[in-house]
Design a protein around this motif. Structure first.
Motif, PDB file in Angstrom:
ATOM      1  N   PHE A   4     -18.688   3.377 136.557  1.00 32.46           N
ATOM      2  CA  PHE A   4     -17.401   4.067 136.573  1.00 32.46           C
ATOM      3  C   PHE A   4     -16.502   3.860 135.267  1.00 32.46           C
ATOM      4  CE2 PHE A   4     -12.867   4.262 137.747  1.00 32.46           C
ATOM      5  CZ  PHE A   4     -12.818   5.238 138.266  1.00 32.46           C
ATOM      6  N   SER A   5     -16.530   2.735 134.389  1.00 29.81           N
ATOM      7  CA  SER A   5     -15.663   2.487 133.362  1.00 29.81           C
ATOM      8  C   SER A   5     -16.288   2.587 132.032  1.00 29.81           C
ATOM      9  CB  SER A   5     -14.823   1.241 133.645  1.00 29.81           C
ATOM     10  OG  SER A   5     -16.050   0.137 133.592  1.00 29.81           O
ATOM     11  N   TRP A   6     -17.446   2.881 131.817  1.00 34.75           N
ATOM     12  CA  TRP A   6     -18.008   2.851 130.503  1.00 34.75           C
ATOM     13  C   TRP A   6     -17.860   4.106 130.043  1.00 34.75           C
ATOM     14  CZ3 TRP A   6     -20.383  -0.721 127.805  1.00 34.75           C
ATOM     15  CH2 TRP A   6     -20.995  -0.366 126.587  1.00 34.75           C
ATOM     16  N   ASP A   7     -17.394   3.961 128.701  1.00 30.43           N
ATOM     17  CA  ASP A   7     -16.931   5.358 127.834  1.00 30.43           C
ATOM     18  C   ASP A   7     -18.302   5.888 127.444  1.00 30.43           C
ATOM     19  OD1 ASP A   7     -16.201   7.056 126.004  1.00 30.43           O
ATOM     20  OD2 ASP A   7     -14.753   5.836 125.112  1.00 30.43           O
ATOM     21  N   LYS A   8     -18.554   6.893 127.827  1.00 28.46           N
ATOM     22  CA  LYS A   8     -20.195   7.726 127.670  1.00 28.46           C
ATOM     23  C   LYS A   8     -20.042   8.198 126.384  1.00 28.46           C
ATOM     24  CE  LYS A   8     -20.937   8.312 132.303  1.00 28.46           C
ATOM     25  NZ  LYS A   8     -19.870   7.621 132.903  1.00 28.46           N
ATOM     26  N   LYS A   9     -18.746   8.427 125.655  1.00 30.18           N
ATOM     27  CA  LYS A   9     -18.793   9.165 124.468  1.00 30.18           C
ATOM     28  C   LYS A   9     -18.725   8.160 123.372  1.00 30.18           C
ATOM     29  CE  LYS A   9     -16.218  12.521 121.583  1.00 30.18           C
ATOM     30  NZ  LYS A   9     -15.104  13.504 121.649  1.00 30.18           N
TER      31      LYS A   9
ATOM     32  N   GLN B 119     -18.832   4.509 123.738  1.00 29.79           N
ATOM     33  CA  GLN B 119     -19.310   3.299 124.293  1.00 29.79           C
ATOM     34  C   GLN B 119     -18.078   2.401 124.506  1.00 29.79           C
ATOM     35  OE1 GLN B 119     -23.217   3.405 124.384  1.00 29.79           O
ATOM     36  NE2 GLN B 119     -22.388   5.204 124.458  1.00 29.79           N
ATOM     37  N   GLY B 120     -18.505   1.036 125.228  1.00 30.59           N
ATOM     38  CA  GLY B 120     -17.443   0.155 125.585  1.00 30.59           C
ATOM     39  C   GLY B 120     -16.723   0.454 126.880  1.00 30.59           C
ATOM     40  N   ILE B 121     -16.174  -0.276 127.165  1.00 29.17           N
ATOM     41  CA  ILE B 121     -15.396  -0.427 128.643  1.00 29.17           C
ATOM     42  C   ILE B 121     -13.668  -0.140 128.604  1.00 29.17           C
ATOM     43  CG2 ILE B 121     -15.054  -1.789 130.654  1.00 29.17           C
ATOM     44  CD1 ILE B 121     -17.378  -3.703 129.726  1.00 29.17           C
ATOM     45  N   TYR B 122     -13.547   0.801 129.265  1.00 27.32           N
ATOM     46  CA  TYR B 122     -11.946   1.236 129.296  1.00 27.32           C
ATOM     47  C   TYR B 122     -11.218  -0.023 129.844  1.00 27.32           C
ATOM     48  CZ  TYR B 122     -13.327   5.892 128.428  1.00 27.32           C
ATOM     49  OH  TYR B 122     -13.544   7.245 128.022  1.00 27.32           O
ATOM     50  N   TYR B 123     -10.102  -0.340 129.395  1.00 36.69           N
ATOM     51  CA  TYR B 123      -9.146  -1.293 129.580  1.00 36.69           C
ATOM     52  C   TYR B 123      -8.544  -1.013 131.051  1.00 36.69           C
ATOM     53  CZ  TYR B 123      -5.466  -4.565 129.091  1.00 36.69           C
ATOM     54  OH  TYR B 123      -4.661  -5.737 129.290  1.00 36.69           O
ATOM     55  N   PHE B 124      -8.098   0.223 131.348  1.00 35.61           N
ATOM     56  CA  PHE B 124      -7.488   0.516 132.591  1.00 35.61           C
ATOM     57  C   PHE B 124      -8.201   1.949 133.101  1.00 35.61           C
ATOM     58  CE2 PHE B 124      -3.923  -1.962 131.101  1.00 35.61           C
ATOM     59  CZ  PHE B 124      -4.057  -3.043 132.123  1.00 35.61           C
ATOM     60  N   MET B 125      -8.472   2.272 134.410  1.00 35.42           N
ATOM     61  CA  MET B 125      -8.992   3.470 135.029  1.00 35.42           C
ATOM     62  C   MET B 125      -7.835   3.965 136.100  1.00 35.42           C
ATOM     63  SD  MET B 125     -11.699   4.181 132.873  1.00 35.42           S
ATOM     64  CE  MET B 125     -12.675   5.261 134.127  1.00 35.42           C
ATOM     65  N   ASP B 126      -7.812   5.240 136.262  1.00 35.58           N
ATOM     66  CA  ASP B 126      -7.196   5.503 137.669  1.00 35.58           C
ATOM     67  C   ASP B 126      -8.445   5.807 138.562  1.00 35.58           C
ATOM     68  OD1 ASP B 126      -4.357   6.679 138.742  1.00 35.58           O
ATOM     69  OD2 ASP B 126      -6.347   7.862 139.372  1.00 35.58           O
TER      70      ASP B 126
ATOM     71  N   GLU C 205      -2.162   2.137 126.999  1.00 38.04           N
ATOM     72  CA  GLU C 205      -3.427   1.572 126.324  1.00 38.04           C
ATOM     73  C   GLU C 205      -4.632   1.516 127.114  1.00 38.04           C
ATOM     74  OE1 GLU C 205      -1.073  -1.877 128.427  1.00 38.04           O
ATOM     75  OE2 GLU C 205      -0.650   0.238 127.667  1.00 38.04           O
ATOM     76  N   TRP C 206      -4.756   2.503 127.931  1.00 39.94           N
ATOM     77  CA  TRP C 206      -5.432   2.384 128.995  1.00 39.94           C
ATOM     78  C   TRP C 206      -6.987   2.700 128.389  1.00 39.94           C
ATOM     79  CZ3 TRP C 206      -9.040   6.629 129.405  1.00 39.94           C
ATOM     80  CH2 TRP C 206      -8.569   7.766 128.805  1.00 39.94           C
ATOM     81  N   ASP C 207      -7.239   3.396 127.164  1.00 39.96           N
ATOM     82  CA  ASP C 207      -8.542   3.559 126.789  1.00 39.96           C
ATOM     83  C   ASP C 207      -8.872   2.474 125.578  1.00 39.96           C
ATOM     84  OD1 ASP C 207      -6.673   4.537 124.871  1.00 39.96           O
ATOM     85  OD2 ASP C 207      -7.847   6.395 124.287  1.00 39.96           O
ATOM     86  N   GLN C 208      -8.151   1.845 125.379  1.00 38.48           N
ATOM     87  CA  GLN C 208      -8.413   0.653 124.268  1.00 38.48           C
ATOM     88  C   GLN C 208      -9.691   0.123 124.800  1.00 38.48           C
ATOM     89  OE1 GLN C 208      -5.184  -2.013 123.111  1.00 38.48           O
ATOM     90  NE2 GLN C 208      -3.922  -0.321 122.759  1.00 38.48           N
ATOM     91  N   LYS C 209     -10.407  -0.719 123.925  1.00 37.80           N
ATOM     92  CA  LYS C 209     -11.362  -1.608 124.220  1.00 37.80           C
ATOM     93  C   LYS C 209     -11.052  -3.163 123.845  1.00 37.80           C
ATOM     94  CE  LYS C 209     -13.536   2.275 124.999  1.00 37.80           C
ATOM     95  NZ  LYS C 209     -14.335   2.803 124.239  1.00 37.80           N
TER      96      LYS C 209
ATOM     97  N   ASN D 156      -9.371   0.465 119.204  1.00 41.22           N
ATOM     98  CA  ASN D 156      -9.032   1.789 119.782  1.00 41.22           C
ATOM     99  C   ASN D 156     -10.495   2.224 120.638  1.00 41.22           C
ATOM    100  OD1 ASN D 156     -10.766   2.975 117.706  1.00 41.22           O
ATOM    101  ND2 ASN D 156      -9.058   3.917 116.739  1.00 41.22           N
ATOM    102  N   ARG D 157     -10.229   3.610 120.932  1.00 35.58           N
ATOM    103  CA  ARG D 157     -11.326   3.968 122.055  1.00 35.58           C
ATOM    104  C   ARG D 157     -12.630   4.283 121.299  1.00 35.58           C
ATOM    105  NH1 ARG D 157     -11.935  10.075 125.102  1.00 35.58           N
ATOM    106  NH2 ARG D 157     -13.980   9.372 125.938  1.00 35.58           N
TER     107      ARG D 157
END
Length: 393
Positions: free
Chosen positions: A274-279, A281-288, A298-302, A354-355
């Motif tokens: 659910f939270s892996w950044d497919k573009k 890489q890395g895991i998002y900080y927060f998700m809805d 800061e939701w998209d920070q790593k 950053n993202r």
């Protein structure tokens, strides 16, 4: 594969003992007033001298833990004592509640507005008491732990800003940290007390916060374990959810409950998908949970701790279940984490990207980042990899 586990174990061990620990031992100890500096720039220079109780206690815990579980080095015990003495003298108000922040000399700056300072105090003084054989430290640990138990259903007490009764939500942070804390307090608690608390926290985490439809761990639910359609009610904190799951695995392993272990592994894998950044890489900080915009800018920070706790959970999950998906994800998260967070030039780890994976804050420690997640994760991953190496011989 056997050689891979062995080589990886050596990487985690060497980085812990020859990189991370020396950086903090050399730069963070306040020889004049006691306690630790946590606001360290890339080179280890101090850029702010305030002392945050979470991080002070976490550092006492980490040095004590290394002394107890790894190697009884006098240097480590001395540094732990440096923090424990400072905190015992300055860390609490007249009612025994732990402040959030002190100035350099130990005067309080921020009131004891939630129980997490008490949680980390109990962890720290329990581990330090074990290392030093200090009866006073044992008493401080138990007093802090009883504070947590007493305040767990109203963690902010009089400092709660929410209007009572309109939108009541409880946070995953409280039961998840109580589970880990109780394991830390194991040697100080009666057996039946520990088992009762562990059972209650696991029931709350897996019963109230786990959404059975999505397989995701929600950060906030109503007191009855229901969802509310609002910012906080839809919030997914991937790092918290995954960290909570290795706590649950740890507890489940004590009672040989493989079904619970597998359930926790399922949550870890669902959360990563659910939270892996497919573009980038890395895991998002927060998700809805429903894909709506978040109020956390800061939701998209790593963040360092999110990735490190994930590595621990994946290795533990693979070790306990042998599920290949855990190992596949471990390789993916390991490669991202070691490429982006480790500082080969000056030592220690960056914390905030950053993202796109570029360094956002050029620091090694601050108000929220200290000597805790990195050394704990390196130690635990090293131990898990050693076990896997021995099992695969």
């Amino acid at each position: 594969m056997n050689q891979t586990f062995k080589n990886l174990a050596q990487v985690y061990k060497d980085t812990l003992l020859n990189n991370v620990v020396p950086f903090w031992s050399n730069h963070s100890v306040d020889e004049e007033y006691g306690g630790y500096f946590t606001c360290l720039d890339r080179q280890g220079n101090v850029y702010d001298t305030d002392k945050f109780i979470w991080l002070q206690n976490r550092q006492v815990w980490t040095y004590s833990m290394l002394y107890n579980r790894l190697d009884p080095r006098e240097e480590w015990l001395k540094i732990a004592k440096q923090g424990a003495d400072f905190l015992a003298k300055n860390g609490r108000d007249e009612l025994g509640n732990w402040y959030f922040a002190l100035d350099r000399v130990g005067q309080p700056l921020i009131q004891p507005y939630n129980i997490f300072s008490d949680c980390f105090a109990a962890m720290a003084f329990s581990q330090y008491a074990l290392a030093a054989g200090d009866e006073n430290a044992k008493e401080i640990a138990l007093q802090a732990y009883n504070n947590v138990l007493r305040r767990q259903h109203n963690p902010k007490g009089k400092y709660n800003k929410a209007f009572p009764g309109t939108r009541s939500l409880k946070s995953l942070a409280v039961p998840m940290i109580l589970a880990n804390l109780s394991l830390e307090m194991d040697w100080l608690l009666e057996s039946n007390q520990l088992e009762k608390i562990l059972a209650a926290t696991v029931q709350e985490v897996m019963g109230d916060f786990l959404d059975t439809e999505t397989g995701l761990m929600y950060e906030n639910v109503t007191p009855e374990g229901k969802h509310l359609d609002c910012f906080d009610g839809r919030l997914i904190n991937p790092g918290h959810g995954i960290e909570a799951m290795w706590f649950v695995m740890d507890i489940a392993n004590r009672s040989h409950d493989l079904n619970l272990v597998n359930q926790a592994v399922d949550v870890v894998l669902n959360t990563l998908k659910f939270s892996w950044d497919k573009k980038y890489q890395g895991i998002y900080y927060f998700m809805d949970a429903q894909g709506h915009p978040l109020h956390q800018l800061e939701w998209d920070q790593k963040l360092w701790w999110v990735h490190l706790e994930t590595l621990v959970a994946l290795l533990m999950g693979f070790n306990l279940t042998g599920r290949q998906e855990c190992l596949d994800w471990f390789e993916k998260v390991h490669n991202y984490t070691w490429k982006h967070f480790l500082d080969d030039d000056y030592g220690a780890w960056f914390g905030y990207l950053n993202r796109e994976g570029k360094i956002l804050l050029n620091l090694k420690g601050g108000k929220w980042k200290g000597f805790f997640h990195v050394p704990r994760a390196l130690y635990l991953c090293w131990q898990q990899l050693e076990t896997l190496h021995l099992k695969s011989k």
